[in-house]
Design an enzyme around this catalytic site. Structure first.
Site, short mmCIF file in Angstrom:
data_model
loop_
_atom_site.label_atom_id
_atom_site.label_comp_id
_atom_site.label_asym_id
_atom_site.label_seq_id
_atom_site.Cartn_x
_atom_site.Cartn_y
_atom_site.Cartn_z
N LEU A 117 -8.74 2.77 4.97
CA LEU A 117 -7.56 2.30 4.23
C LEU A 117 -6.39 2.31 5.22
O LEU A 117 -5.83 3.36 5.53
CB LEU A 117 -7.28 3.24 3.03
CG LEU A 117 -6.19 2.75 2.08
CD1 LEU A 117 -6.56 1.42 1.43
CD2 LEU A 117 -5.93 3.80 0.99
N HIS A 118 -6.06 1.16 5.73
CA HIS A 118 -5.18 1.06 6.90
C HIS A 118 -3.69 1.25 6.58
O HIS A 118 -3.07 2.21 7.02
CB HIS A 118 -5.35 -0.32 7.57
CG HIS A 118 -6.75 -0.69 7.89
ND1 HIS A 118 -7.48 -0.13 8.92
CD2 HIS A 118 -7.58 -1.60 7.30
CE1 HIS A 118 -8.69 -0.66 8.96
NE2 HIS A 118 -8.78 -1.56 7.99
#
Ligand code: RIB
Ligand code: CA
Length: 311
Positions: A240-241
């Protein structure tokens, strides 16, 4: 006093979660959200940014449309990851809140000129085209930026859109070169770190268990967006950037990195957009960025879930 931020973004499900985290955090004052072409074309990223604000009941947040193409390249998008709308995973109607007339780059310049010098942080979640355009059009504002916290780049983790490059940098390497060479304080959240912030099924369930519309939306978004990376990497979760950018502002000690030199490849087709990070200090190139290598993933997700639950 709340940190003043501008969020520059290409929503994108992970961008959407990052925006929600910022909206849920009183430590931050969002002066505006500027959309850029990236995951999907600008027409959709500016729409999606407004959809997220409306979903959170925050139609007071001004949203601006910026650049619809990189400085010197054809636009490359990522519908294969984010779906055709960029927010696939849940059907949401078109926003009613209006888009601001001003171009995003002009908003960034005007804001940096009118706010006290050193008081505004740029949080970039997509290609750096808007920020580079602002810096090119008004070099006087560069020294007025407090800091840039960006999601982008990769070194040990190598690329996700090519074997050498991370998507945000790959899409507009010339813009990235301008930003990395600007002299502004840079905190970089690369794949080296975001690939340790994996959305496992229990973490998706934790959002669902919030029992709120937003919890449901976040769970649907990350479940959809993560499937591509889960299949590609064969891991039990996918990275989850973008929310790591906002989490850094809230709890910087969750992250570990080094102050090093990072340069951007713009000349080679094979390694276009590669961030050449001098992690081991083997050159005499001047350090220009804090480049993150690790994150306390458990604490990151607990922060994220706690804050989203408060919306
Ligand atoms: O490489 C990941 C980055 O590209 C994230 O910002 C994602 O939203 C896409 O923009
Ligand atoms: Ca993004």
């Amino acid at each position: 006093m709340a940190e003043k931020i501008i969020i520059d973004t290409d929503p994108g499900q992970d961008d959407a979660v990052a925006i929600l985290l910022a909206l849920a955090s009183p430590e931050l004052k969002i002066l505006g959200i500027t959309a850029v072409a990236g995951n999907v074309p600008l027409q959709l990223t500016q729409r999606n940014a407004r959809v997220v604000c409306e979903l959170a009941g925050r139609t007071d947040i001004p949203v601006f449309a910026g650049c619809d193409a990189p400085l010197a390249r054809q636009l490359v998008t990522a519908e294969h990851v984010h779906g055709k709308t960029g927010l696939d995973g849940i059907d949401l109607s078109d926003p009613r809140m209006p888009l601001k007339e001003t171009h995003a780059a002009e908003f960034i310049v005007d804001t940096l000129r009118t706010q006290p010098a050193g008081s505004v942080t740029l949080c970039t979640l997509g290609p750096l085209t808007n920020v580079a355009t602002a810096f090119k059009s008004a070099p006087d504002v560069i020294g007025r930026v407090r800091r840039i916290v960006m999601m982008g780049g990769a070194y040990f983790e190598v690329g996700n859109i090519t074997p050498a490059a991370e998507f945000n940098i790959y899409v507009d390497p010339e813009a990235a070169e301008i930003v990395f060479g600007s002299g502004v304080e840079l905190i970089v959240m690369p794949l080296d770190m975001t690939h340790k912030a994996l959305v496992t099924q229990p973490r998706v369930e934790a959002f669902k268990d919030l029992g709120t519309d937003l919890g449901h939306a976040v769970a649907a978004w990350i479940d959809f967006f993560e499937r591509f990376d889960r299949d590609k990497y064969g891991s039990d979760g996918a990275p989850l950037h973008d929310p790591t950018v906002i989490a850094y502002l809230l709890e910087p000690d969750l992250f570990v990195g080094r102050y090093i030199n990072v340069e951007v490849e713009t000349r080679s087709d094979l390694t276009r957009g590669m961030t050449v990070a001098d992690w081991w200090g083997v050159t005499d190139r001047k350090a220009n960025a804090i480049f993150m290598g690790d994150v306390d993933a458990e604490a990151f997700f607990s922060l994220l879930i706690r804050r989203i639950s408060s919306l």
